[in-house]
Design a protein around this motif. Structure first.
Motif, mmCIF file in Angstrom:
data_model
loop_
_atom_site.group_PDB
_atom_site.id
_atom_site.type_symbol
_atom_site.label_atom_id
_atom_site.label_comp_id
_atom_site.label_asym_id
_atom_site.label_seq_id
_atom_site.Cartn_x
_atom_site.Cartn_y
_atom_site.Cartn_z
ATOM 1 N N ALA A 21 0.824 -1.212 0.000
ATOM 2 C CA ALA A 21 0.000 0.000 0.000
ATOM 3 C C ALA A 21 0.856 1.259 0.000
ATOM 4 O O ALA A 21 0.500 2.264 -0.644
ATOM 5 C CB ALA A 21 -0.930 -0.006 1.213
ATOM 6 N N GLU A 22 2.005 1.206 0.686
ATOM 7 C CA GLU A 22 2.865 2.388 0.782
ATOM 8 C C GLU A 22 3.781 2.551 -0.433
ATOM 9 O O GLU A 22 4.182 3.666 -0.755
ATOM 10 C CB GLU A 22 3.712 2.297 2.050
ATOM 11 N N TYR A 24 3.379 0.955 -3.757
ATOM 12 C CA TYR A 24 2.844 0.757 -5.104
ATOM 13 C C TYR A 24 1.586 1.592 -5.305
ATOM 14 O O TYR A 24 0.478 1.169 -4.981
ATOM 15 C CB TYR A 24 2.540 -0.726 -5.351
ATOM 16 N N ASP A 25 1.795 2.782 -5.837
ATOM 17 C CA ASP A 25 0.659 3.610 -6.206
ATOM 18 C C ASP A 25 0.605 3.692 -7.727
ATOM 19 O O ASP A 25 1.407 3.083 -8.442
ATOM 20 C CB ASP A 25 0.758 4.995 -5.579
ATOM 21 N N GLY A 81 -1.204 -4.727 -5.385
ATOM 22 C CA GLY A 81 -0.423 -3.604 -5.902
ATOM 23 C C GLY A 81 0.104 -3.800 -7.314
ATOM 24 O O GLY A 81 0.873 -2.984 -7.803
ATOM 25 N N GLU A 347 -7.444 2.657 -13.278
ATOM 26 C CA GLU A 347 -6.585 1.504 -12.992
ATOM 27 C C GLU A 347 -7.289 0.161 -13.079
ATOM 28 O O GLU A 347 -6.625 -0.876 -13.131
ATOM 29 C CB GLU A 347 -5.957 1.667 -11.608
#
Length: 382
Positions: A21-22, A24-25, A81, A347
């Motif tokens: 979560a932190e 892979y945006d 992700g 996405e």
């Protein structure tokens, strides 16, 4: 049977989900799509620091002796992700084949390097005429005075462009065993006679085709003692399918969560889409398909160390069922997002592409229904 996760497994799931979560945006995924390597070396180093690369490797070779359940937990988080790092190629396939087939010296030379992130592997087995039949290869390895000579070609080698060494399967032609045996060779990526042409994979990551033109290797390039490696290949591929099934479950969960949130905020005729009973039914159907897929992925992981036929039937059943569930969830997600669902900016399209790629890797749904049925007939006749 107790299917609850242990405390250690819960911690693994929480840490993996938090890291993904932190790290892979959407911006990171777009950057990796345009990157010629297809993944981040820095992230790969972090995988090593977190112990993920050592997860299934035996403790005596620097690993943590984890099993298919732990791999599945990690892969489900990776699916959320759309992680593109070569984890399946290096750890799930490469390390497993070395552990299964390699000599003690070969294991000591390779497995600690995989665990600390300094060695990446790829598995080159598929060929154009094979049609997902693992026993059907024409690449040959001929014994020479001072080693082996390999000739042939391989296709769809996952992350082969980034590998330090490639595990190549070939028929053995020597005088020390029965004909028709398949051997596995550790081929350095820089070997003379090895040509690699890579290309982007649907849904992220890269793969390559390789050509072996009179490639010469030393005697110790052959993994193990030259026994037929086909059973080990089938074992490793079944485990890889279980891992990829868990990844597909993570992707499907993200699509369901994203679609549910969208239908709550998207209004039509003054009401949110989620107020429409038909929409609710479709979301419920997506949730049911997701739960069925999760159950099949877990079953494949639980059967990964069972007898060969039982393991293979569980893997093929999971691959076929999850493939159908994944397509349903992906298509519903795109349709419920309306016109935006087919745009590159949204996405859900990228997640759906990865599911389409999953359905093709190591054989599609139809192939694995047939394999499952054939294995069932062989069991009944026995």
């Amino acid at each position: 049977m107790d299917l609850n996760l242990s405390d250690e497994q819960k911690l693994l799931r929480e840490s993996a989900e938090r890291f993904v979560a932190e790290s892979y945006d959407a911006d990171h995924r777009r950057k990796m799509t345009n990157d010629p390597l297809g993944f981040s070396p820095h992230v790969w180093e972090q995988f090593a620091e977190l112990g993920w690369l050592a997860l299934p490797i035996p403790e005596e070779f620097g690993g943590l002796s984890g099993g298919p359940i732990e791999i599945g937990i990690l892969m489900e988080a990776f699916g959320r992700g759309l992680v593109c790092e070569p984890y399946v190629a290096t750890v799930v396939l490469g390390a497993a084949l070395i552990e299964r087939c390699g000599s003690t010296a070969q294991k000591q030379a390779s497995l600690p390097k995989i665990a600390d992130g300094s060695m990446k592997l790829a598995f080159a087995h598929s060929e154009r005429a094979a049609r997902f039949d693992l026993a059907k290869i024409v690449t040959s390895a001929t014994k020479s005075a001072n080693g082996w000579r390999l000739t042939g070609s391989k296709i769809a080698v996952l992350d082969g462009h980034a590998a330090d060494e490639i595990i190549v399967s070939a028929h053995l032609h020597d005088h020390h065993g029965p004909s028709g045996r398949i051997g596995l060779f550790l081929v350095p990526a820089t070997a003379s006679g090895l040509a690699i042409s890579d290309y982007p994979r649907l849904g992220g990551g890269r793969a390559c085709n390789i050509e072996l033109s009179d490639l010469h290797l030393s005697e110790d390039a052959l993994l193990g003692d030259g026994n037929d490696a086909l059973p080990a290949i089938e074992w490793a591929v079944d485990r890889a399918m279980a891992a990829l099934g868990a990844e597909a479950v993570g992707i499907m969960q993200t699509l369901l969560d994203t679609t549910l949130e969208y239908t709550k905020i998207r209004k039509q005729f003054g009401r949110p889409l989620s107020a429409n009973q038909v929409i609710r039914h479709r979301l419920a159907d997506m949730a049911i398909q997701l739960d069925e897929a999760r159950s099949m992925a877990l079953r494949a992981a639980l059967k990964a160390d069972s007898a060969p036929v039982e393991r293979a039937r569980a893997a093929s059943a999971a691959k076929a069922k999850i493939g159908r569930c994944a397509r349903f969830v992906g298509e519903q997600s795109i349709q419920l997002h309306g016109g935006m669902g087919v745009t590159e900016e949204l996405e859900v399209g990228a997640y759906f592409k990865r599911l389409v790629a999953f359905d093709t890797l190591f054989g599609g749904t139809a192939h694995h229904y047939s394999r499952h049925a054939e294995l069932g007939r062989s069991t009944a006749s026995a």
